[in-house]
Design an enzyme around this catalytic site. Structure first.
Site, short mmCIF file in Angstrom:
data_model
loop_
_atom_site.label_atom_id
_atom_site.label_comp_id
_atom_site.label_asym_id
_atom_site.label_seq_id
_atom_site.Cartn_x
_atom_site.Cartn_y
_atom_site.Cartn_z
N ASP A 69 41.60 40.26 10.12
CA ASP A 69 42.58 40.47 9.03
C ASP A 69 42.83 41.96 8.75
OD1 ASP A 69 40.11 40.87 7.83
OD2 ASP A 69 40.36 39.39 6.25
N ARG A 74 45.99 46.97 9.31
CA ARG A 74 46.11 48.37 9.73
C ARG A 74 47.21 48.53 10.78
NH1 ARG A 74 40.72 47.96 8.43
NH2 ARG A 74 40.10 47.15 10.46
N ASP A 91 34.79 37.15 1.12
CA ASP A 91 33.50 37.34 1.82
C ASP A 91 32.37 36.70 1.03
OD1 ASP A 91 34.66 38.85 3.79
OD2 ASP A 91 33.80 40.77 3.18
C1 LIG Z 1 21.90 31.96 23.42
C2 LIG Z 1 22.92 32.40 22.48
C3 LIG Z 1 22.60 33.73 21.93
C4 LIG Z 1 23.71 34.14 21.09
C5 LIG Z 1 23.58 35.55 20.86
C6 LIG Z 1 24.77 36.00 20.14
C7 LIG Z 1 24.57 37.42 19.96
C8 LIG Z 1 25.60 37.95 19.09
C9 LIG Z 1 25.10 39.25 18.78
C10 LIG Z 1 25.71 40.09 18.15
C11 LIG Z 1 27.01 39.89 17.55
C12 LIG Z 1 27.23 41.11 16.80
C13 LIG Z 1 28.31 40.86 15.83
C14 LIG Z 1 28.38 42.06 14.97
C15 LIG Z 1 29.58 41.99 14.16
C16 LIG Z 1 29.53 43.14 13.24
C17 LIG Z 1 30.86 43.57 12.99
C18 LIG Z 1 30.92 44.26 11.71
O1 LIG Z 1 30.64 45.39 11.62
O2 LIG Z 1 31.34 43.52 10.69
C19 LIG Z 1 31.43 44.13 9.42
C20 LIG Z 1 31.97 43.09 8.49
C21 LIG Z 1 31.88 43.56 7.04
O3 LIG Z 1 33.12 44.04 6.80
P1 LIG Z 1 33.96 44.05 5.44
O4 LIG Z 1 34.29 45.48 5.19
O5 LIG Z 1 35.07 43.08 5.52
O6 LIG Z 1 33.05 43.50 4.29
C22 LIG Z 1 32.42 44.28 3.32
C23 LIG Z 1 31.04 43.73 3.19
O7 LIG Z 1 31.12 42.34 2.94
C24 LIG Z 1 30.28 44.40 2.09
O8 LIG Z 1 29.12 43.65 1.86
P2 LIG Z 1 27.70 44.33 1.78
O9 LIG Z 1 27.38 44.80 3.15
O10 LIG Z 1 27.85 45.43 0.79
O11 LIG Z 1 26.84 43.23 1.32
C25 LIG Z 1 31.01 44.46 0.75
O12 LIG Z 1 30.34 45.38 -0.07
C26 LIG Z 1 32.43 44.87 0.89
O13 LIG Z 1 33.07 44.57 -0.32
C27 LIG Z 1 33.14 44.12 2.00
O14 LIG Z 1 34.43 44.59 2.10
O15 LIG Z 1 31.16 41.96 8.65
C28 LIG Z 1 31.84 40.91 8.96
O16 LIG Z 1 32.99 40.85 8.91
C29 LIG Z 1 31.07 39.81 9.36
C30 LIG Z 1 31.38 39.50 10.74
C31 LIG Z 1 30.14 39.01 11.21
C32 LIG Z 1 30.27 38.54 12.55
C33 LIG Z 1 29.24 37.50 12.68
C34 LIG Z 1 29.06 37.32 14.08
C35 LIG Z 1 28.22 36.16 14.32
C36 LIG Z 1 27.50 36.49 15.53
C37 LIG Z 1 26.82 35.71 16.15
C38 LIG Z 1 26.75 34.29 15.92
C39 LIG Z 1 26.03 33.83 17.08
C40 LIG Z 1 26.09 32.41 17.16
C41 LIG Z 1 25.12 32.07 18.19
C42 LIG Z 1 25.20 30.66 18.46
C43 LIG Z 1 24.08 30.36 19.36
C44 LIG Z 1 24.16 28.97 19.75
C45 LIG Z 1 23.21 28.70 20.80
N1 LIG Z 2 44.26 40.30 3.92
C1 LIG Z 2 43.85 41.58 4.08
C2 LIG Z 2 42.59 41.88 4.57
C3 LIG Z 2 42.22 43.19 4.72
N2 LIG Z 2 43.08 44.19 4.38
C4 LIG Z 2 42.70 45.60 4.53
O1 LIG Z 2 41.67 45.74 5.51
C5 LIG Z 2 40.48 46.25 4.92
C6 LIG Z 2 39.26 45.50 5.42
O2 LIG Z 2 39.17 45.66 6.80
P1 LIG Z 2 38.19 44.74 7.67
O3 LIG Z 2 38.29 45.30 9.04
O4 LIG Z 2 36.85 44.89 7.07
O5 LIG Z 2 38.71 43.37 7.58
C7 LIG Z 2 40.66 46.08 3.44
O6 LIG Z 2 39.96 47.08 2.72
C8 LIG Z 2 42.17 46.22 3.26
O7 LIG Z 2 42.52 47.58 3.25
C9 LIG Z 2 44.33 43.87 3.89
O8 LIG Z 2 45.13 44.76 3.55
N3 LIG Z 2 44.70 42.55 3.75
MG LIG Z 3 38.22 41.58 6.77
MG LIG Z 4 35.36 41.21 4.72
#
Ligand SMILES: CCCCCCCC/C=C\CCCCCCCC(=O)OC[C@H](COP(=O)(O)O[C@@H]1[C@H](O)[C@H](OP(=O)(O)O)[C@@H](O)[C@H](O)[C@H]1O)OC(=O)CCCCCCC/C=C\CCCCCCCC
Ligand SMILES: Nc1ccn([C@@H]2O[C@H](COP(=O)(O)O)[C@@H](O)[C@H]2O)c(=O)n1
Ligand SMILES: [Mg+2]
Ligand SMILES: [Mg+2]
Length: 215
Positions: A69, A74, A91
């Protein structure tokens, strides 16, 4: 840490998909809403029944929308305050469903009061981790620390462990203990993260007060 290092990689990988959705006329807000709805449904339909493998697969498919999203906004030049608010608020909803779904399993057929309490601890402490930053920012303080366990860590640790634990129902031995270990790690790590953020904001608040007094 993951937020810092994995984000660039996922931005590169997901950019073509985000462009395609924009060409189809899909809006970033629609992706935020559908991604959250899918994550919540996956967590609340499968986890309370102990179907960790299919729950994790469903949640993983939808949770990546949180990276798509912002990428779309962006690319389209439509990043907005409303979008940032919607993204962060939803989230919290998805996180509550994931740890709530696990707590419901342990409160019901999983029959383990301690792990139910740890899942609730993960839910509550994870929300407080996010709240510390949101409240600090609303007070004009940066909360300039990520901390040990941010959202990306909470989700990756829990989902990888839940997915692998779910393989137990297909006859894979010794994997069922992975989820309890992950919940302990996320619960304790999140409490430490709350403390790290509180201490940082305390320092920032004193520094801001000193700067205001001296000016
Ligand atoms: C045998 C099978 C093995 C399987 C291995 C799988 C390995 C997978 C390994 C790694 C995957 C890495 C994924 C890493 C993704 C990270 C990306 C990232 O940086 O995401 C950041 C994002 C947060 O962004 P936002 O800015 O939108 O959110 C902010 C955040 O919420 C802040 O919270 P706070 O940190 O402060 O608590 C807030 O403060 C702020 O308001 C808010 O804006 O994170 C995400 O978007 C989450 C994406 C996560 C991706 C999850 C990936 C799941 C990965 C693996 C699942 C594997 C399933 C395996 C199944 C196995 C079955 C056998
Ligand atoms: N519906 C949305 C969702 C997100 N944004 C903008 O993206 C920023 C978050 O970026 P992520 O890569 O963490 O998803 C958020 O701060 C907004 O600026 C938006 O405009 N509309
Ligand atoms: Mg997002
Ligand atoms: Mg988010």
């Amino acid at each position: 840490m993951l937020n810092k290092y994995a984000r660039a990689f996922f931005t590169r990988v997901l950019t073509p998909f985000a462009s395609m959705l924009l060409r189809w006329g899909v809006s970033p807000d629609a992706v935020t809403l559908i991604g959250t709805a899918g994550s919540v449904a996956g967590a609340l339909v499968f986890f309370p029944r102990g179907e960790f493998f299919w729950g994790t697969i469903t949640i993983t498919l939808f949770i990546f929308s949180d990276l798509v999203d912002g990428n779309m906004a962006r690319q389209a030049g439509t990043s907005s305050t409303w979008g940032a608010f919607l993204d962060s608020t939803l989230d919290r909803v998805a996180d509550a469903a994931i740890f709530g779904g696990l707590a419901l399993w342990y409160a019901g057929r999983g029959d383990n009061d301690l792990l139910c309490a740890i899942a609730v601890l993960c839910l509550a402490s994870g929300q407080v981790v996010s709240y510390t930053k949101a409240r600090a920012e609303s007070l004009g303080l940066p909360c300039d620390v990520s901390g040990l366990v941010e959202r990306a860590e909470r989700l990756v640790i829990t989902l990888v462990a839940a997915g692998l634990s779910g393989l137990h129902t297909f006859g894979v031995p010794y994997v069922e203990w992975l989820l309890p270990v992950a919940l302990w790690l996320v619960g304790v790590g999140s409490v430490i993260t709350v403390l790290q953020r509180m201490l940082t904001v305390r320092r920032e608040a004193f520094e801001a007060a000193l700067a205001a007094r001296d000016s």
